[in-house]
Design a protein around this motif. Structure first.
Motif, PDB file in Angstrom:
ATOM      1  N   TYR A   1       0.682  -1.176  -0.059  1.00  0.00           N
ATOM      2  CA  TYR A   1       0.106  -0.101  -0.149  1.00  0.00           C
ATOM      3  C   TYR A   1       0.934   1.345  -0.036  1.00  0.00           C
ATOM      4  O   TYR A   1       0.582   2.311  -0.599  1.00  0.00           O
ATOM      5  CB  TYR A   1      -1.066   0.019   1.226  1.00  0.00           C
ATOM      6  CG  TYR A   1      -1.623  -1.199   1.162  1.00  0.00           C
ATOM      7  CD1 TYR A   1      -2.556  -1.420   0.147  1.00  0.00           C
ATOM      8  CD2 TYR A   1      -1.828  -1.813   2.515  1.00  0.00           C
ATOM      9  CE1 TYR A   1      -3.521  -2.590   0.168  1.00  0.00           C
ATOM     10  CE2 TYR A   1      -2.690  -3.107   2.540  1.00  0.00           C
ATOM     11  CZ  TYR A   1      -3.541  -3.424   1.544  1.00  0.00           C
ATOM     12  OH  TYR A   1      -4.308  -4.510   1.463  1.00  0.00           O
TER      13      TYR A   1
ATOM     14  N   THR B   1      -7.024   7.088  -5.560  1.00  0.00           N
ATOM     15  CA  THR B   1      -6.274   5.981  -5.060  1.00  0.00           C
ATOM     16  C   THR B   1      -5.582   6.313  -3.834  1.00  0.00           C
ATOM     17  O   THR B   1      -5.356   5.484  -3.127  1.00  0.00           O
ATOM     18  CB  THR B   1      -5.029   5.875  -6.463  1.00  0.00           C
ATOM     19  OG1 THR B   1      -4.448   7.308  -6.679  1.00  0.00           O
ATOM     20  CG2 THR B   1      -5.537   5.540  -7.733  1.00  0.00           C
TER      21      THR B   1
ATOM     22  N   TRP C   1      -6.428   0.570  -8.469  1.00  0.00           N
ATOM     23  CA  TRP C   1      -6.283   1.312  -9.518  1.00  0.00           C
ATOM     24  C   TRP C   1      -7.107   1.117 -10.776  1.00  0.00           C
ATOM     25  O   TRP C   1      -7.603   2.078 -11.364  1.00  0.00           O
ATOM     26  CB  TRP C   1      -4.780   0.847 -10.059  1.00  0.00           C
ATOM     27  CG  TRP C   1      -3.564   1.399  -9.306  1.00  0.00           C
ATOM     28  CD1 TRP C   1      -2.970   0.766  -8.295  1.00  0.00           C
ATOM     29  CD2 TRP C   1      -3.104   2.683  -9.375  1.00  0.00           C
ATOM     30  NE1 TRP C   1      -1.639   1.725  -7.664  1.00  0.00           N
ATOM     31  CE2 TRP C   1      -2.147   2.903  -8.484  1.00  0.00           C
ATOM     32  CE3 TRP C   1      -3.208   3.926 -10.402  1.00  0.00           C
ATOM     33  CZ2 TRP C   1      -1.376   3.918  -8.392  1.00  0.00           C
ATOM     34  CZ3 TRP C   1      -2.526   5.028 -10.210  1.00  0.00           C
ATOM     35  CH2 TRP C   1      -1.495   4.956  -9.391  1.00  0.00           C
TER      36      TRP C   1
ATOM     37  N   LEU D   1      -6.039   3.898  -0.635  1.00  0.00           N
ATOM     38  CA  LEU D   1      -4.647   3.247  -0.190  1.00  0.00           C
ATOM     39  C   LEU D   1      -4.683   3.645   1.437  1.00  0.00           C
ATOM     40  O   LEU D   1      -4.275   2.919   2.029  1.00  0.00           O
ATOM     41  CB  LEU D   1      -3.517   3.768  -0.995  1.00  0.00           C
ATOM     42  CG  LEU D   1      -3.347   2.945  -2.512  1.00  0.00           C
ATOM     43  CD1 LEU D   1      -2.581   3.596  -3.155  1.00  0.00           C
ATOM     44  CD2 LEU D   1      -3.414   1.400  -2.153  1.00  0.00           C
TER      45      LEU D   1
ATOM     46  N   ASN E   1       2.171   1.755  -3.383  1.00  0.00           N
ATOM     47  CA  ASN E   1       1.247   2.378  -4.295  1.00  0.00           C
ATOM     48  C   ASN E   1       1.092   3.772  -4.259  1.00  0.00           C
ATOM     49  O   ASN E   1       0.773   4.539  -4.964  1.00  0.00           O
ATOM     50  CB  ASN E   1       0.077   1.362  -4.305  1.00  0.00           C
ATOM     51  CG  ASN E   1      -0.051   0.132  -5.206  1.00  0.00           C
ATOM     52  OD1 ASN E   1      -0.095   0.265  -6.275  1.00  0.00           O
ATOM     53  ND2 ASN E   1       0.400  -0.962  -4.492  1.00  0.00           N
TER      54      ASN E   1
ATOM     55  N   GLY F   1      -4.421  -3.824  -4.295  1.00  0.00           N
ATOM     56  CA  GLY F   1      -3.822  -2.565  -5.135  1.00  0.00           C
ATOM     57  C   GLY F   1      -4.244  -2.297  -6.489  1.00  0.00           C
ATOM     58  O   GLY F   1      -4.579  -1.272  -6.953  1.00  0.00           O
ATOM     59  N   VAL F   2      -4.090  -3.396  -7.138  1.00  0.00           N
ATOM     60  CA  VAL F   2      -4.431  -3.729  -8.718  1.00  0.00           C
ATOM     61  C   VAL F   2      -5.938  -3.129  -8.934  1.00  0.00           C
ATOM     62  O   VAL F   2      -6.245  -2.601  -9.732  1.00  0.00           O
ATOM     63  CB  VAL F   2      -4.035  -4.765  -9.233  1.00  0.00           C
ATOM     64  CG1 VAL F   2      -4.676  -5.001 -10.497  1.00  0.00           C
ATOM     65  CG2 VAL F   2      -2.469  -4.959  -9.226  1.00  0.00           C
TER      66      VAL F   2
ATOM     67  N   LEU G   1       3.766   5.870  -5.670  1.00  0.00           N
ATOM     68  CA  LEU G   1       3.594   5.659  -7.313  1.00  0.00           C
ATOM     69  C   LEU G   1       2.664   6.615  -7.614  1.00  0.00           C
ATOM     70  O   LEU G   1       2.743   7.380  -8.621  1.00  0.00           O
ATOM     71  CB  LEU G   1       3.418   4.563  -7.724  1.00  0.00           C
ATOM     72  CG  LEU G   1       3.159   4.048  -8.956  1.00  0.00           C
ATOM     73  CD1 LEU G   1       4.673   4.365  -9.746  1.00  0.00           C
ATOM     74  CD2 LEU G   1       2.863   2.820  -9.351  1.00  0.00           C
ATOM     75  N   SER G   2       1.419   6.845  -6.525  1.00  0.00           N
ATOM     76  CA  SER G   2       0.136   7.534  -7.241  1.00  0.00           C
ATOM     77  C   SER G   2       0.723   9.121  -6.897  1.00  0.00           C
ATOM     78  O   SER G   2       0.428   9.977  -7.817  1.00  0.00           O
ATOM     79  CB  SER G   2      -0.788   7.655  -6.045  1.00  0.00           C
ATOM     80  OG  SER G   2      -1.919   8.256  -6.132  1.00  0.00           O
TER      81      SER G   2
END
Length: 316
Positions: free
Chosen positions: A60, A107, A146, A111, A63, A142-143, A66-67
């Protein structure tokens, strides 16, 4: 402070912010970009250490970083717009930047909810739902987040609500026309699904953890403070970063006249600026609160201290 002005030959439906205000936002966002890119890049490394240790929380956190990086890169598209007051990149780039914005909103909130629930399960039900806290399960969640956010944005973000041209004057996102019926429903859905439900989930998790650690004498005081600090930051992220923008969305649904909507321009821009602080708040979660994060920060600080001492000895 200068008052909002209207561009020449424009009606009340096309308010334009003053140059001084626009540029103050530009410098604010520039500071966000300069700070958020290295801090979130480092957070990717820290969260990867969690994943290597088979810690589902790291998925988490990874991600989230990344977000935030994706949003920060998209934010750079706005700097030229804020400097000139005109959107010169065309409708497709505008749609892409708006897409980045809303993708980061939802997201990040989803998360943050996952982090809160993960900590709740770890503290309140440490042996009951262990399968939900495995790396593979976290990766699948997580996938799914998204994909759901992508699909939601694809069905709710439209060209007419994101980009508008009036003669040679183009605006992106700052469109203050009265909302269509469809966008009223979308804003209500965003308020409920994108703010109220995540906020209630985080409050529930925080309250449950607080009750559990308060009554559990086996939990060490340091561990108790660390857990509560983590959940407090998560709760503040959801409330402070995402609350104002969703309240503005809700207010817009109640207004159907251009002159009523126009006064919301500056508060609306402030709420978006506040939401962008999420990119700086998230690294706090993994770099300065989690044990692995603290350890890695200490390693980096120690590395630079040793390097500085080595350079000093070489000079001497």
């Amino acid at each position: 402070m200068e008052n909002l002005t209207l561009s020449s030959n424009h009606s009340e439906c096309y308010p334009v912010d003053s140059a001084s205000r626009r540029r103050s936002f530009m410098f604010f966002y520039l500071a966000i970009i300069v700070t958020a890119i290295p801090s979130n890049a480092f957070s990717l490394y820290v969260s990867w250490q969690h994943i290597r240790q088979k810690n589902g929380l790291g998925v988490y956190l990874f991600n989230l970083a990344l977000s935030d990086l994706t949003f920060t890169i998209g934010l750079s598209m706005w700097l030229d717009f804020l400097w000139k007051g005109l959107w010169i990149h065309g409708g497709y780039v505008c749609m892409l930047s708006v897409y980045f914005l809303y993708t980061n909103f939802y997201t990040s909130e989803a998360l943050l909810c996952c982090i809160a629930v993960d900590r709740y399960l770890a503290v309140v039900h440490p042996f009951k739902y262990t399968f939900l806290r495995k790396v593979n399960t976290a990766a699948a969640i997580g996938v799914a987040i998204w994909l759901l956010v992508f699909c939601f944005n694809a069905t709710t973000i439209s060209w007419e609500d994101s980009y508008h041209e009036y003669n040679k004057f183009a605006v992106c996102f700052d469109i203050f026309l009265p909302l269509s019926r469809n966008l009223v429903r979308v804003n209500l859905a965003r308020f409920i699904l994108g703010f109220i439900i995540p906020f209630l989930l985080v409050v529930f998790s925080t309250w449950g953890i607080w009750e559990a650690v308060k009554s559990n004498q086996a939990t060490k005081e340091r561990e108790r403070k660390r857990i509560l600090k983590l959940l407090t930051v998560v709760l503040l992220c959801v409330l402070f970063c995402f609350g104002p923008i969703h309240v503005m969305m809700l207010l817009r649904t109640q207004m159907d006249d251009c002159r009523e909507v126009a006064w919301l321009l500056y508060p609306y821009k402030i709420s978006i600026a506040i939401s962008s602080l999420n990119c700086l708040a998230d690294p706090l979660l993994y770099c300065f609160i989690t044990r692995t994060g603290k350890a890695n920060v200490n390693q980096v600080v120690l590395f630079f201290q040793v390097k500085k001492m080595s350079n000093y000895e070489d000079v001497v």
